[in-house]
Design an enzyme around this catalytic site. Sequence first.
Site, PDB file in Angstrom:
ATOM      1  CD  GLN A 195      -2.976  -1.143   0.276  1.00  0.00           C
ATOM      2  OE1 GLN A 195      -3.210  -0.104  -0.360  1.00  0.00           O
ATOM      3  NE2 GLN A 195      -3.683  -2.252   0.095  1.00  0.00           N
ATOM      4  CE1 TYR A 221      -9.075 -11.429  -6.856  1.00  0.00           C
ATOM      5  CE2 TYR A 221     -10.728 -11.076  -5.151  1.00  0.00           C
ATOM      6  CZ  TYR A 221     -10.399 -11.421  -6.449  1.00  0.00           C
ATOM      7  OH  TYR A 221     -11.395 -11.738  -7.333  1.00  0.00           O
ATOM      8  CG  ASN A 226      -1.980  -4.065   4.316  1.00  0.00           C
ATOM      9  OD1 ASN A 226      -1.111  -3.457   4.915  1.00  0.00           O
ATOM     10  ND2 ASN A 226      -3.158  -3.520   4.018  1.00  0.00           N
ATOM     11  CD  GLU A 242      -2.053 -12.612  -3.960  1.00  0.00           C
ATOM     12  OE1 GLU A 242      -1.565 -12.487  -5.100  1.00  0.00           O
ATOM     13  OE2 GLU A 242      -2.940 -11.872  -3.496  1.00  0.00           O
ATOM     14  CG  ASP A 302      -7.546  -4.898  -1.306  1.00  0.00           C
ATOM     15  OD1 ASP A 302      -8.064  -4.135  -2.148  1.00  0.00           O
ATOM     16  OD2 ASP A 302      -6.439  -4.692  -0.786  1.00  0.00           O
ATOM     17  CB  CYS A 327      -7.974   0.082  -5.870  1.00  0.00           C
ATOM     18  SG  CYS A 327      -7.798  -1.294  -7.016  1.00  0.00           S
ATOM     19  CD  GLU A 361      -7.501   1.288  -2.177  1.00  0.00           C
ATOM     20  OE1 GLU A 361      -7.230   0.101  -1.992  1.00  0.00           O
ATOM     21  OE2 GLU A 361      -6.946   1.992  -3.046  1.00  0.00           O
TER      22      GLU A 361
END
Length: 370
Positions: A195, A221, A226, A242, A302, A327, A361
């Site tokens: 990020q 994802y 994070n 992921e 995300d 995003c 975002e």
Amino acid sequence: MICPHQGTCGGCALALPYEEQWKLKESEFRELLPLSKDTPTDLYPSAPHSFRARAEFRLYRNESGRLSYAMSQKGSKQPLPIQSCPILLPSIQALMPSLLEALESDEILTQKLFGVEFLSGLSQEVLVSLLYHKRLDHAWEERALGLLSSLPTLSSLIGRSKGQKIVLGESFITETLTIDSKPWRFLHYEGSFTQPNPKVNEKMIEWIISAPPQGDLLELYCGAGNFTLPLSSRYAKILATEVSKTSIHAAKQNCELNSVRHISFVRLNAQETQSALEGEREFYRLRELDLPSYDFQAVFVDPPRAGLGAEVASFLRRFDQILYISCNPKTLQSDLEVLQLSHDVERFALFDQFPYTPHLESGVILRQRR
């Protein structure tokens, strides 16, 4: 923000005072998603300067041979020489002039050098990557070691050329994020996604973990964990998937770094995860997991800018609670058209990860209708 290059540098597309651009982004989001006008929406603007943890610069020599950092001019590929960049974290800003001065005086280090990348964080560690159009040899490595030792605020140095990577120090920085007064440590690897705005990132994580937990959590994802790591303070069991091998490796390291034992990270894409949970396919990578033992009631996503897509969005409708960080408001809009067939939006949030750009975002919490 006072920047001598604002309006001419291609790095900042929105050349407006920060308060104006934040209001513009909020207005555009509410026009695109009218539901947000009547739904509780939390707003998280950014600091107007000294916020960005990553930077990529070209290197440029003028006619007199003076070396400088460069960005592309707005609307052009022509180089714009710059000496500083006020949107960057202070740790990067402080290193930029001394690094440039050291490079300029060393012919071996500057020969066929075309780019410099910076990675930093709230921990103030700084990793620099030097990008070359030449093979890096022993002479280069000796000079690079000298450069590293001469700059106390430079934590690690990486040399990159086609098919070649030389790491002096570490290939990552160790970042510390404070979430609801608790510190979490993360390894942020050079070349991997992190990020870009750490203070806003902390607010995003705090907002997500404020949602009341339900059952066990599935995360798609997940990147390097994070959100996953702080979410582990709220859920008894988490399965996080992921597609990136590098990110999964970092996520597992981050678990060890924080002594977390109840997250299972597995390298699967979203469609593969769906197939596994619906019993359509068996995956060797899941052989040690007892999937039926999970009580998945909540899912966190995300996704990249392309969004979920209709197939994955339809799959998420089986979960009682959906936590979504987006995003791209446009793909969020299309995903919500599917999700709202069965779920109600309880809350929105807007996060300004990218000041001086049109990007925004956002977060959404949805719950299944009874």
